[in-house]
Design a protein around this motif. Structure first.
Motif, PDB file in Angstrom:
ATOM      1  N   ARG A 183       0.816  -1.214   0.000  1.00 36.08           N
ATOM      2  CA  ARG A 183       0.000   0.000   0.000  1.00 36.08           C
ATOM      3  C   ARG A 183       0.854   1.272   0.000  1.00 36.08           C
ATOM      4  O   ARG A 183       0.417   2.309   0.491  1.00 36.08           O
ATOM      5  CB  ARG A 183      -0.917  -0.004   1.226  1.00 36.08           C
ATOM      6  N   LYS A 184       2.033   1.187  -0.555  1.00 31.02           N
ATOM      7  CA  LYS A 184       2.947   2.326  -0.502  1.00 31.02           C
ATOM      8  C   LYS A 184       2.423   3.535  -1.266  1.00 31.02           C
ATOM      9  O   LYS A 184       2.781   4.675  -0.957  1.00 31.02           O
ATOM     10  CB  LYS A 184       4.316   1.926  -1.034  1.00 31.02           C
ATOM     11  N   ASP A 185       1.564   3.322  -2.267  1.00 29.94           N
ATOM     12  CA  ASP A 185       1.015   4.450  -3.030  1.00 29.94           C
ATOM     13  C   ASP A 185      -0.146   5.126  -2.306  1.00 29.94           C
ATOM     14  O   ASP A 185      -0.510   6.253  -2.636  1.00 29.94           O
ATOM     15  CB  ASP A 185       0.546   3.980  -4.408  1.00 29.94           C
ATOM     16  N   TYR A 186      -0.747   4.433  -1.335  1.00 24.22           N
ATOM     17  CA  TYR A 186      -1.884   4.980  -0.586  1.00 24.22           C
ATOM     18  C   TYR A 186      -1.644   4.777   0.910  1.00 24.22           C
ATOM     19  O   TYR A 186      -2.525   4.334   1.644  1.00 24.22           O
ATOM     20  CB  TYR A 186      -3.190   4.307  -1.019  1.00 24.22           C
ATOM     21  N   LEU A 187      -0.440   5.108   1.331  1.00 31.73           N
ATOM     22  CA  LEU A 187      -0.023   4.789   2.683  1.00 31.73           C
ATOM     23  C   LEU A 187      -0.780   5.593   3.732  1.00 31.73           C
ATOM     24  O   LEU A 187      -1.091   5.082   4.811  1.00 31.73           O
ATOM     25  CB  LEU A 187       1.488   5.031   2.818  1.00 31.73           C
ATOM     26  N   PHE A 188      -1.096   6.859   3.419  1.00 35.71           N
ATOM     27  CA  PHE A 188      -1.815   7.666   4.394  1.00 35.71           C
ATOM     28  C   PHE A 188      -3.191   7.070   4.681  1.00 35.71           C
ATOM     29  O   PHE A 188      -3.618   7.009   5.845  1.00 35.71           O
ATOM     30  CB  PHE A 188      -1.970   9.107   3.886  1.00 35.71           C
ATOM     31  N   ASN A 189      -3.901   6.638   3.641  1.00 35.30           N
ATOM     32  CA  ASN A 189      -5.219   6.046   3.838  1.00 35.30           C
ATOM     33  C   ASN A 189      -5.134   4.771   4.682  1.00 35.30           C
ATOM     34  O   ASN A 189      -5.977   4.529   5.549  1.00 35.30           O
ATOM     35  CB  ASN A 189      -5.858   5.721   2.488  1.00 35.30           C
ATOM     36  N   TYR A 190      -4.106   3.980   4.416  1.00 29.99           N
ATOM     37  CA  TYR A 190      -3.931   2.749   5.178  1.00 29.99           C
ATOM     38  C   TYR A 190      -3.628   3.042   6.641  1.00 29.99           C
ATOM     39  O   TYR A 190      -4.202   2.421   7.548  1.00 29.99           O
ATOM     40  CB  TYR A 190      -2.803   1.921   4.563  1.00 29.99           C
ATOM     41  N   MET A 191      -2.740   4.006   6.896  1.00 28.77           N
ATOM     42  CA  MET A 191      -2.411   4.365   8.272  1.00 28.77           C
ATOM     43  C   MET A 191      -3.608   4.962   8.991  1.00 28.77           C
ATOM     44  O   MET A 191      -3.824   4.723  10.183  1.00 28.77           O
ATOM     45  CB  MET A 191      -1.241   5.354   8.283  1.00 28.77           C
ATOM     46  N   LEU A 192      -4.398   5.742   8.272  1.00 33.03           N
ATOM     47  CA  LEU A 192      -5.605   6.313   8.873  1.00 33.03           C
ATOM     48  C   LEU A 192      -6.590   5.214   9.253  1.00 33.03           C
ATOM     49  O   LEU A 192      -7.207   5.253  10.330  1.00 33.03           O
ATOM     50  CB  LEU A 192      -6.249   7.290   7.892  1.00 33.03           C
ATOM     51  N   PHE A 193      -6.721   4.218   8.393  1.00 36.12           N
ATOM     52  CA  PHE A 193      -7.586   3.074   8.696  1.00 36.12           C
ATOM     53  C   PHE A 193      -7.113   2.368   9.965  1.00 36.12           C
ATOM     54  O   PHE A 193      -7.924   2.011  10.831  1.00 36.12           O
ATOM     55  CB  PHE A 193      -7.592   2.105   7.513  1.00 36.12           C
ATOM     56  N   LEU A 194      -5.818   2.162  10.094  1.00 38.28           N
ATOM     57  CA  LEU A 194      -5.280   1.487  11.275  1.00 38.28           C
ATOM     58  C   LEU A 194      -5.501   2.306  12.541  1.00 38.28           C
ATOM     59  O   LEU A 194      -5.761   1.739  13.615  1.00 38.28           O
ATOM     60  CB  LEU A 194      -3.786   1.215  11.091  1.00 38.28           C
ATOM     61  N   ARG A 195      -5.391   3.629  12.436  1.00 35.75           N
ATOM     62  CA  ARG A 195      -5.564   4.476  13.616  1.00 35.75           C
ATOM     63  C   ARG A 195      -7.018   4.511  14.074  1.00 35.75           C
ATOM     64  O   ARG A 195      -7.301   4.533  15.276  1.00 35.75           O
ATOM     65  CB  ARG A 195      -5.095   5.897  13.304  1.00 35.75           C
ATOM     66  N   VAL A 196      -7.944   4.519  13.134  1.00 33.07           N
ATOM     67  CA  VAL A 196      -9.350   4.635  13.497  1.00 33.07           C
ATOM     68  C   VAL A 196      -9.885   3.311  14.028  1.00 33.07           C
ATOM     69  O   VAL A 196     -10.662   3.286  14.988  1.00 33.07           O
ATOM     70  CB  VAL A 196     -10.181   5.118  12.281  1.00 33.07           C
TER      71      VAL A 196
ATOM     72  N   ASN B 297      -9.360   4.131  -6.682  1.00 31.67           N
ATOM     73  CA  ASN B 297      -8.197   4.385  -7.528  1.00 31.67           C
ATOM     74  C   ASN B 297      -7.643   3.097  -8.126  1.00 31.67           C
ATOM     75  O   ASN B 297      -7.248   3.055  -9.292  1.00 31.67           O
ATOM     76  CB  ASN B 297      -7.099   5.093  -6.725  1.00 31.67           C
ATOM     77  N   ARG B 298      -7.633   2.043  -7.331  1.00 27.57           N
ATOM     78  CA  ARG B 298      -7.162   0.765  -7.858  1.00 27.57           C
ATOM     79  C   ARG B 298      -8.094   0.239  -8.938  1.00 27.57           C
ATOM     80  O   ARG B 298      -7.655  -0.332  -9.936  1.00 27.57           O
ATOM     81  CB  ARG B 298      -7.048  -0.254  -6.717  1.00 27.57           C
ATOM     82  N   SER B 299      -9.412   0.425  -8.727  1.00 33.64           N
ATOM     83  CA  SER B 299     -10.384  -0.025  -9.727  1.00 33.64           C
ATOM     84  C   SER B 299     -10.215   0.736 -11.035  1.00 33.64           C
ATOM     85  O   SER B 299     -10.240   0.159 -12.120  1.00 33.64           O
ATOM     86  CB  SER B 299     -11.799   0.148  -9.182  1.00 33.64           C
ATOM     87  N   GLN B 300     -10.027   2.061 -10.940  1.00 31.24           N
ATOM     88  CA  GLN B 300      -9.834   2.868 -12.144  1.00 31.24           C
ATOM     89  C   GLN B 300      -8.542   2.498 -12.857  1.00 31.24           C
ATOM     90  O   GLN B 300      -8.479   2.439 -14.088  1.00 31.24           O
ATOM     91  CB  GLN B 300      -9.826   4.353 -11.775  1.00 31.24           C
ATOM     92  N   LEU B 301      -7.469   2.249 -12.062  1.00 35.07           N
ATOM     93  CA  LEU B 301      -6.199   1.863 -12.659  1.00 35.07           C
ATOM     94  C   LEU B 301      -6.316   0.522 -13.366  1.00 35.07           C
ATOM     95  O   LEU B 301      -5.787   0.322 -14.460  1.00 35.07           O
ATOM     96  CB  LEU B 301      -5.119   1.790 -11.565  1.00 35.07           C
ATOM     97  N   HIS B 302      -7.054  -0.408 -12.759  1.00 34.82           N
ATOM     98  CA  HIS B 302      -7.250  -1.714 -13.373  1.00 34.82           C
ATOM     99  C   HIS B 302      -8.031  -1.592 -14.672  1.00 34.82           C
ATOM    100  O   HIS B 302      -7.705  -2.249 -15.675  1.00 34.82           O
ATOM    101  CB  HIS B 302      -7.985  -2.618 -12.382  1.00 34.82           C
ATOM    102  N   ASP B 303      -9.060  -0.743 -14.684  1.00 33.02           N
ATOM    103  CA  ASP B 303      -9.861  -0.559 -15.895  1.00 33.02           C
ATOM    104  C   ASP B 303      -9.048   0.088 -17.005  1.00 33.02           C
ATOM    105  O   ASP B 303      -9.194  -0.246 -18.183  1.00 33.02           O
ATOM    106  CB  ASP B 303     -11.086   0.299 -15.580  1.00 33.02           C
ATOM    107  N   SER B 304      -8.178   1.042 -16.644  1.00 36.13           N
ATOM    108  CA  SER B 304      -7.385   1.739 -17.654  1.00 36.13           C
ATOM    109  C   SER B 304      -6.332   0.832 -18.273  1.00 36.13           C
ATOM    110  O   SER B 304      -5.890   1.045 -19.396  1.00 36.13           O
ATOM    111  CB  SER B 304      -6.699   2.960 -17.034  1.00 36.13           C
ATOM    112  N   GLU B 305      -5.930  -0.209 -17.519  1.00 36.56           N
ATOM    113  CA  GLU B 305      -4.913  -1.123 -18.030  1.00 36.56           C
ATOM    114  C   GLU B 305      -5.497  -2.208 -18.926  1.00 36.56           C
ATOM    115  O   GLU B 305      -4.764  -2.931 -19.600  1.00 36.56           O
ATOM    116  CB  GLU B 305      -4.141  -1.775 -16.867  1.00 36.56           C
ATOM    117  N   LYS B 306      -6.814  -2.355 -18.932  1.00 37.41           N
ATOM    118  CA  LYS B 306      -7.444  -3.342 -19.795  1.00 37.41           C
ATOM    119  C   LYS B 306      -7.304  -2.936 -21.256  1.00 37.41           C
ATOM    120  O   LYS B 306      -7.456  -1.756 -21.599  1.00 37.41           O
ATOM    121  CB  LYS B 306      -8.930  -3.484 -19.436  1.00 37.41           C
TER     122      LYS B 306
END
Length: 285
Positions: free
Chosen positions: A182-195, A272-281
């Protein structure tokens, strides 16, 4: 003992199997010595920890000497709600005339407990609500908890690696892999862990610098993520007379609400992951 040493050596070797490894301690030139003895700290690391501990002790002593004559039997960390009520009633008598000393003492004790992983900060949060109300109590708890987490982070960055490996070896490897994914979305992951109560805050504070989570992300997620739980605890401290047990603070509904808030924090990552996956199709012709 030999199996533990072998396991540690295998983990720290360069990976040729694709398993995510714990990042090397760059402060030591990339050389890591995993000590699995009873005290996993070198003499230098022990001296550093004792010096920091002594600094806090001197600060607490100075505040203690500046306070008026008090009943020493009451100045202890409460273990029950009834003991907390007694302490609150006692300390509140000095809040008006010695507010600065009370605030300094409170901040020093809270940060000290967070820095050295001493349990009981939930009692300090309740005390803040009882003494200062919701708004001031929340500001005080978020500040001291964030400062204590920062001190723990910086102390762990200096000497925490062997201690973390000694206490949470397997869990630390898991955390390393999750952070790497999750290095590209690390803040969101850390926020999830804190909450959410997914991982203990003590573990996050100690292990974040070891897995190379940048301090700005760490402290930003800490400040924001502390707000929901702090509000619940401080508000309970204001209504301390209605509380019969510490277990009542985090019932099923409260924990479920925290997970809902945490899921909101990771929604942008999922989208963001879903959009990235769709764009790579490949586009159909």
């Amino acid at each position: 003992m030999e199996e533990a040493a072998k396991s540690t050596e295998d983990v720290m070797n360069s990976s040729s199997t694709g398993i995510q490894q714990i990042p090397p301690n760059q402060g030591r030139g990339g050389k890591v010595s995993m000590r699995m003895s009873e005290l996993p700290l070198t003499m230098f690391e022990t001296i550093v920890a004792l010096c920091i501990f002594g600094t806090f002790a001197i600060a607490l002593l100075g505040i203690y000497l500046s306070m008026p004559r008090i009943d020493h039997n009451l100045l202890k960390l409460p273990r029950t709600v009834s003991e907390l009520r007694i302490l609150t009633d006692y300390v509140s008598k000095y809040t008006d005339d010695y507010k600065l000393q009370v605030l300094l003492g409170y901040c020093t004790i809270y940060i000290f407990m967070q820095t050295f992983m001493i349990p009981g900060t939930i009692v300090m949060s309740l005390l803040a609500g009882s003494l200062f109300g919701v708004a001031q109590g929340m500001a005080l708890v978020v500040f001291t908890a964030s400062a204590g987490a920062s001190c723990c982070y910086l102390l762990s960055k200096l000497i925490g690696r062997p201690l973390a490996m000694w206490l949470w070896g397997d869990k630390l490897h898991y955390f390393t892999r999750e952070v790497a994914k999750r290095k590209d979305y690390l803040f969101n992951y850390m926020l999830f862990l804190r909450v959410t109560p997914t991982l203990p805050n003590t573990f996050i504070n100690v292990c974040s610098p070891i897995v190379n989570i940048p301090y700005p992300i760490f402290i930003g997620a800490t400040v924001v993520g502390l707000v929901p739980a702090t509000f619940v605890t401080v508000r309970a401290g204001v209504a301390l007379n209605t509380l019969s047990s510490f277990r009542e603070l985090y019932d099923f509904k409260t924990v479920a609400a925290f997970f809902c808030i945490g899921l909101v924090a990771v929604v942008p990552t999922i989208l963001n992951r879903s959009q990235l996956h769709d764009s790579e199709k490949p586009h159909s012709s």
